[in-house]
Scaffold this motif. Structure first.
Motif, PDB file in Angstrom:
ATOM      1  N   PRO A  11       7.561 -20.754  -9.343  1.00  0.00           N
ATOM      2  CA  PRO A  11       7.848 -20.185  -8.024  1.00  0.00           C
ATOM      3  C   PRO A  11       9.291 -19.725  -7.876  1.00  0.00           C
ATOM      4  O   PRO A  11       9.603 -18.930  -6.988  1.00  0.00           O
ATOM      5  CB  PRO A  11       7.516 -21.323  -7.064  1.00  0.00           C
ATOM      6  CG  PRO A  11       7.562 -22.564  -7.881  1.00  0.00           C
ATOM      7  CD  PRO A  11       7.205 -22.173  -9.280  1.00  0.00           C
ATOM      8  N   ARG A  12      10.174 -20.253  -8.697  1.00  0.00           N
ATOM      9  CA  ARG A  12      11.573 -19.892  -8.518  1.00  0.00           C
ATOM     10  C   ARG A  12      12.277 -19.718  -9.862  1.00  0.00           C
ATOM     11  O   ARG A  12      13.232 -20.421 -10.184  1.00  0.00           O
ATOM     12  CB  ARG A  12      12.259 -20.981  -7.696  1.00  0.00           C
ATOM     13  CG  ARG A  12      13.388 -20.420  -6.851  1.00  0.00           C
ATOM     14  CD  ARG A  12      13.860 -21.430  -5.858  1.00  0.00           C
ATOM     15  NE  ARG A  12      13.842 -20.850  -4.542  1.00  0.00           N
ATOM     16  CZ  ARG A  12      14.687 -21.184  -3.581  1.00  0.00           C
ATOM     17  NH1 ARG A  12      15.586 -22.120  -3.795  1.00  0.00           N
ATOM     18  NH2 ARG A  12      14.616 -20.604  -2.417  1.00  0.00           N
ATOM     19  N   TYR A  68       4.501 -29.648 -12.516  1.00  0.00           N
ATOM     20  CA  TYR A  68       4.831 -30.170 -11.181  1.00  0.00           C
ATOM     21  C   TYR A  68       3.778 -31.162 -10.742  1.00  0.00           C
ATOM     22  O   TYR A  68       2.590 -30.837 -10.722  1.00  0.00           O
ATOM     23  CB  TYR A  68       4.838 -29.027 -10.152  1.00  0.00           C
ATOM     24  CG  TYR A  68       6.008 -28.075 -10.257  1.00  0.00           C
ATOM     25  CD1 TYR A  68       7.124 -28.385 -11.029  1.00  0.00           C
ATOM     26  CD2 TYR A  68       5.995 -26.881  -9.560  1.00  0.00           C
ATOM     27  CE1 TYR A  68       8.194 -27.504 -11.098  1.00  0.00           C
ATOM     28  CE2 TYR A  68       7.044 -26.009  -9.616  1.00  0.00           C
ATOM     29  CZ  TYR A  68       8.146 -26.323 -10.398  1.00  0.00           C
ATOM     30  OH  TYR A  68       9.197 -25.454 -10.464  1.00  0.00           O
TER      31      TYR A  68
ATOM     32  N   GLU B 607      15.919 -26.288  -2.808  1.00  0.00           N
ATOM     33  CA  GLU B 607      15.192 -25.938  -4.019  1.00  0.00           C
ATOM     34  C   GLU B 607      14.176 -26.989  -4.409  1.00  0.00           C
ATOM     35  O   GLU B 607      13.236 -26.708  -5.120  1.00  0.00           O
ATOM     36  CB  GLU B 607      16.174 -25.773  -5.178  1.00  0.00           C
ATOM     37  CG  GLU B 607      16.885 -24.452  -5.145  1.00  0.00           C
ATOM     38  CD  GLU B 607      17.964 -24.413  -6.213  1.00  0.00           C
ATOM     39  OE1 GLU B 607      17.848 -25.170  -7.183  1.00  0.00           O
ATOM     40  OE2 GLU B 607      18.910 -23.641  -6.047  1.00  0.00           O
ATOM     41  N   HIS B 610      10.705 -26.409  -4.589  1.00  0.00           N
ATOM     42  CA  HIS B 610      10.210 -25.420  -5.538  1.00  0.00           C
ATOM     43  C   HIS B 610      10.319 -25.872  -6.989  1.00  0.00           C
ATOM     44  O   HIS B 610       9.431 -25.653  -7.780  1.00  0.00           O
ATOM     45  CB  HIS B 610      10.990 -24.101  -5.403  1.00  0.00           C
ATOM     46  CG  HIS B 610      10.689 -23.392  -4.131  1.00  0.00           C
ATOM     47  ND1 HIS B 610       9.417 -23.153  -3.713  1.00  0.00           N
ATOM     48  CD2 HIS B 610      11.502 -22.879  -3.188  1.00  0.00           C
ATOM     49  CE1 HIS B 610       9.454 -22.510  -2.558  1.00  0.00           C
ATOM     50  NE2 HIS B 610      10.705 -22.342  -2.219  1.00  0.00           N
ATOM     51  N   ALA B 611      11.400 -26.452  -7.331  1.00  0.00           N
ATOM     52  CA  ALA B 611      11.640 -26.660  -8.757  1.00  0.00           C
ATOM     53  C   ALA B 611      12.200 -28.040  -9.028  1.00  0.00           C
ATOM     54  O   ALA B 611      13.092 -28.496  -8.348  1.00  0.00           O
ATOM     55  CB  ALA B 611      12.619 -25.601  -9.278  1.00  0.00           C
ATOM     56  N   TRP B 612      11.627 -28.651 -10.060  1.00  0.00           N
ATOM     57  CA  TRP B 612      12.059 -30.009 -10.385  1.00  0.00           C
ATOM     58  C   TRP B 612      13.439 -30.060 -11.008  1.00  0.00           C
ATOM     59  O   TRP B 612      14.067 -31.101 -11.013  1.00  0.00           O
ATOM     60  CB  TRP B 612      11.045 -30.635 -11.347  1.00  0.00           C
ATOM     61  CG  TRP B 612       9.879 -31.228 -10.615  1.00  0.00           C
ATOM     62  CD1 TRP B 612       9.450 -30.859  -9.401  1.00  0.00           C
ATOM     63  CD2 TRP B 612       9.051 -32.287 -11.064  1.00  0.00           C
ATOM     64  NE1 TRP B 612       8.374 -31.619  -9.032  1.00  0.00           N
ATOM     65  CE2 TRP B 612       8.107 -32.507 -10.049  1.00  0.00           C
ATOM     66  CE3 TRP B 612       9.005 -33.072 -12.218  1.00  0.00           C
ATOM     67  CZ2 TRP B 612       7.121 -33.488 -10.154  1.00  0.00           C
ATOM     68  CZ3 TRP B 612       8.025 -34.038 -12.328  1.00  0.00           C
ATOM     69  CH2 TRP B 612       7.087 -34.251 -11.293  1.00  0.00           C
ATOM     70  N   ASP B 613      13.873 -28.965 -11.531  1.00  0.00           N
ATOM     71  CA  ASP B 613      15.181 -29.023 -12.171  1.00  0.00           C
ATOM     72  C   ASP B 613      16.307 -28.671 -11.189  1.00  0.00           C
ATOM     73  O   ASP B 613      17.283 -28.060 -11.545  1.00  0.00           O
ATOM     74  CB  ASP B 613      15.222 -28.116 -13.403  1.00  0.00           C
ATOM     75  CG  ASP B 613      14.709 -26.734 -13.125  1.00  0.00           C
ATOM     76  OD1 ASP B 613      14.699 -25.915 -14.040  1.00  0.00           O
ATOM     77  OD2 ASP B 613      14.304 -26.477 -11.970  1.00  0.00           O
TER      78      ASP B 613
END
Lengths: 198, 625
Positions: A11-12, A68, B607, B610-613
């Motif tokens: 998504p990003r 995720y 963030e 959206h993102a784990w990092d």
């Protein structure tokens, strides 16, 4: 020569450290198609016919996504729900994907130690990927073990470079058709694929 | 007629109507009975305001029936009329023939000579178009199976009047020196030529409807003078009536035909709403005249005779109708409606009787008695509707499925009405149609309406801010009203009208901008769509993407922006009256929005959804390992 479709779901991507590097490792050859789902469908309105045609046009499919919550980002589930139609991908008369090779290419924050009965995630990556495996099986596809870049939270740049190189090599080998599915299926991770000319 | 005389008479009629009709409606009796009672009250036997002129008045007011049939024709497109052919010929003809035959036999048995008996039988076989259609429309029963069959029978009777009036002179004992009934330009012509002339007149109406009236109306609509349009509508009806009279056809039938021809035109609803009040007034006048014509002296002299004759007449008509309804497979509930509706004798009986009197076919006592019976039966009809509605239908309703077939409804009824067929409205309409939702379109630009109809859209010309036009466009039955009009002032007027007359409608409004939207919020509306909002945000999102922003991130930013903007809209509307507060509030809002947008793009903490990092997470997990 195998035609390879990378179905990418992040998504990003613009803020990602690992995946943006992995994406750059995808070979730029005619038999490779890099298809970014979030980029094409920010509103989740997936073009089913286009996606089906892409599948028909390729021999190998890679579900490339960050891992995720023990699964893929939602657009990949949406893709599975919308595109793998009954009577086309599975069920009566649904044999359009028969014999195609498919695997997940994932990145996880935790390292492999976390993914075992003793680790804080309790289950292995193979366990968590069972739904994808069975989805592929129901569509008569040849599901291979995952390519996994693990422990990304603490990855040094050199390690990222190595992971990217591994990914690029794996894809290059798959694209050349220089692999035996039976041998690969025996592996736990595709990361361990036989390097020097199988 | 002297002016003062006219004014005093008009005052009497209007006052009687204004007083009696609302009371009758309040009591659940319907407007027709209200007018009839008003007529009785001002007639010669009660207050006596109305004397001998009642009969003239009735002839004048019969024009209301002519207009009514024009309006009914407007509602009935040719293909729908064609679908009614079985009912018109089958049900209609059998009703007239069987009823006339039975009454003929009864009159002979009562000792009338056969000529009188035939005249009376034919006169009484017909029903009252005015009362029946008015009542059916008022009770919203025109679309029901029973209502449609009633209409078909009435239409056939309208046609049947012509041969009936034609054969009456043949029954006469003496030839008439100056008869009023057949004063046509065709007299003296051979029969073949008469037929040609009649067919020619009908063809003339059809051709004029196609090639003269519609372009003419278009030119008049462009002049944007409302009264001119009303005048044109009246002109159409009057001239058709005149033409029909000239060739010896029923004016009502002619205008009905004219209406059917124009039923496919874009001016259908506008004509309807312009003529409707005139029709209503004339019909009211007609009912008043009927009420006034009841000869209470005659009834008082032979109360038993008049009442029993009326009862016998209606029983016979009811029985015949019910039998026919059964024969033609009407469901019981609809059959009761059908039979009760048409059981009376009608205004044609007055015409036939007065013609018969001139011809000397029947004695004046017989005719006087006949007229009283007719008037009484007409008066009783609204009561019979009530009996049917309150006593009979409830008993039948249990277990009887609703047999309404929407596909056969006389009027096209859509759940969605869209006002304004410009770029905005047409997009909404195209989208809905693509998804299987048909809408009724209203527009007030004659040229555009003309063009769009050529492209196959069902667009109607008219001013959407007028309640009567909205009503005839089906606002009563619609659920959603979309206003795609771009002129704010007209939009405000429209909202006021809709809220006042059609509060059940869900309003969905196009707003030009923020200020326009504030007005709508103040009017209590919720579904407001600023035409400049979504498109500009979409453009902005694409700019972000072209500058390298992620597609999904940009998309979400756009959605967030829309959401916050809509929320701010509602809050700002509250502060609007105090302009000072508004200005500062608006500025604060803009600043807030910029702030929020920046936050969205820069705040790293966001963030993590959206993102784990993302950094905090990495820090947290990294420390734990």
């Amino acid at each position: 020569m195998q035609r390879v479709l990378i179905l990418f779901a992040h998504p990003r991507l613009e803020n990602s450290r690992i995946n943006s590097r992995l994406v750059r490792a995808v070979p730029r050859a005619d038999n490779f198609t890099f298809h970014d789902l979030y980029d094409n469908y920010p509103d989740f309105n997936i073009d089913i016919e286009l996606e089906k045609q892409l599948l028909l046009d390729h021999d190998v499919v890679v579900w490339h996504h960050p891992f995720y919550w023990y699964s893929s980002p939602p657009i990949l589930k949406q893709w599975i729900d919308m595109v793998l139609e009954y009577g086309w991908a599975y069920g009566t008369g649904g044999e359009k994907l028969k014999g195609k090779v498919i695997f997940n290419a994932i990145t996880t924050g935790g390292n492999n130690d976390a993914y075992c009965p003793e680790g804080y995630n309790c289950f292995t990556i193979t366990d968590f990927l069972r739904p994808f495996e069975q989805t592929a099986r129901l569509c008569n596809m040849d599901y291979l073990p995952p390519f996994a870049v693990m422990g990304t939270h603490r990855m040094k740049d050199a390690e990222i470079e190595k992971a990217a190189a591994d990914y690029g090599n794996l894809l290059g080998m798959v694209g050349n058709g220089g692999f035996e599915p039976d041998k690969l299926r025996a592996l736990k991770f595709l990361n361990d694929f036989p390097r020097t000319g199988a | 007629m002297a002016a003062a005389d006219f004014l005093s008479q008009a005052t009497v009629y209007l006052a009687a109507a204004v007083i009696c009709v609302p009371i009758a409606k309040r009591l659940g009796l319907g407007s027709v009975l209200g007018y009839l009672i008003a007529g009785m009250l001002i007639g010669p036997y009660a207050f006596g305001f109305l004397g001998e002129e009642g009969e003239d008045l009735m002839h004048f007011a019969e024009f209301g029936v002519v207009i009514m049939l024009f309006i009914i024709g407007l509602e009935l497109e040719p293909q729908k009329l064609w679908r009614l052919r079985k009912q018109i010929l089958g049900v209609g003809m059998s009703q007239v023939l069987v009823t006339a035959a039975i009454i003929f036999g009864a009159c002979l048995a009562l000792g009338l000579i056969w000529q009188s008996a035939l005249t009376v039988a034919l006169a009484l076989a017909l029903s009252s178009t005015a009362i029946v259609l008015q009542t059916l429309a008022e009770k919203n029963l025109m679309d029901s199976e029973g209502g449609r069959n009633s209409f078909a029978v009435l239409l056939f009777q309208d046609i049947a009047v012509i041969p009936i009036l034609a054969i009456l002179p043949l029954l006469a004992f003496r030839s008439v020196a100056s008869d009023e009934g057949s004063k046509t330009i065709l007299e003296g012509l051979p029969l073949g030529l008469q037929t040609v002339a009649v067919l020619g007149a009908v063809a003339l109406i059809v051709l004029a409807g196609r090639y003269l009236i519609v372009p003419g109306l278009r030119a008049i609509a462009r002049a944007r003078l409302r009264e001119l349009f009303t005048a044109a509508a009246l002109l159409i009806v009057v001239s058709i009536a005149l033409l029909m009279q000239a060739v010896g056809l029923s004016p009502a039938l002619g205008t009905f035909l004219g209406g059917v021809i124009l039923a496919n035109s874009e001016y259908k609803h506008e004509l309807e709403s312009d003529l409707d009040p005139i029709k209503g007034l004339l019909l009211g006048l007609f009912f008043i005249a009927v009420g006034a014509s009841i000869d209470f002296d005659l009834i008082a002299a032979n109360p038993l005779l008049v009442v029993s004759l009326t009862a016998a007449l209606m029983a016979v008509k009811f029985a015949v109708l019910f039998g026919i309804g059964r024969f033609f497979n009407l469901l019981t509930a609809q059959n009761f409606l059908f039979a009760f509706a048409l059981a009376q004798a009608g205004e044609f009986a007055f015409v036939i009787f007065s013609f018969a009197a001139q011809l000397g076919i029947a004695s004046s006592e017989t005719l006087g008695l006949g007229i009283s019976v007719v008037a009484l039966s007409m008066t009783v009809t609204p009561l019979l509707f009530i009996v049917n509605e309150k006593l009979i239908q409830p008993r039948l309703c249990d277990g009887t499925p609703k047999e309404d077939k929407p596909a056969d409804a006389i009027e096209e009824k859509n759940k969605v009405i869209i006002a304004g067929f410009g770029h905005f409205g047409s997009t909404v309409g195209r989208f809905l149609r693509a998804n299987g939702v048909e809408a009724t379109f209203l527009d007030n630009d004659p040229d555009r309406v003309n063009l769009l109809r050529k492209l196959g859209f069902k667009v109607y010309y008219g001013d959407a801010t007028r309640p009567d036009f909205l009503l005839s466009a089906g606002a009563d039955d619609a659920e959603i009203f979309v206003s795609a009009i771009d002129d704010p002032e007209r939009n405000y007027a429209l909202v006021e009208t809709l809220q006042k007359f059609f509060p059940h409608l869900e309003l969905m409004m196009r707003a030009n901008n923020r200020y326009d939207a504030y007005e709508f919020i103040e009017m209590g509306l919720g579904n407001i769509y600023r035409e400049s909002l979504d498109t500009s945000v979409r453009l902005g999102v694409d700019v972000l993407r072209k500058l390298g922003g992620g597609a999904y991130t940009s998309y979400r930013a756009g959605q967030q922006f829309l959401k916050r903007d809509e929320a701010a809209m509602g809050e700002l509307a509250e502060h609007r009256h105090d302009m000072k507060a508004y200005i500062s509030e608006a500025r604060a809002r803009i600043e807030l929005q910029e702030e929020l947008m920046e936050k969205d793009m820069e705040d790293k903490a966001r963030e993590q959804d959206h993102a784990w990092d993302s950094e905090p997470l990495v820090r947290g997990f990294g420390a734990g390992e």
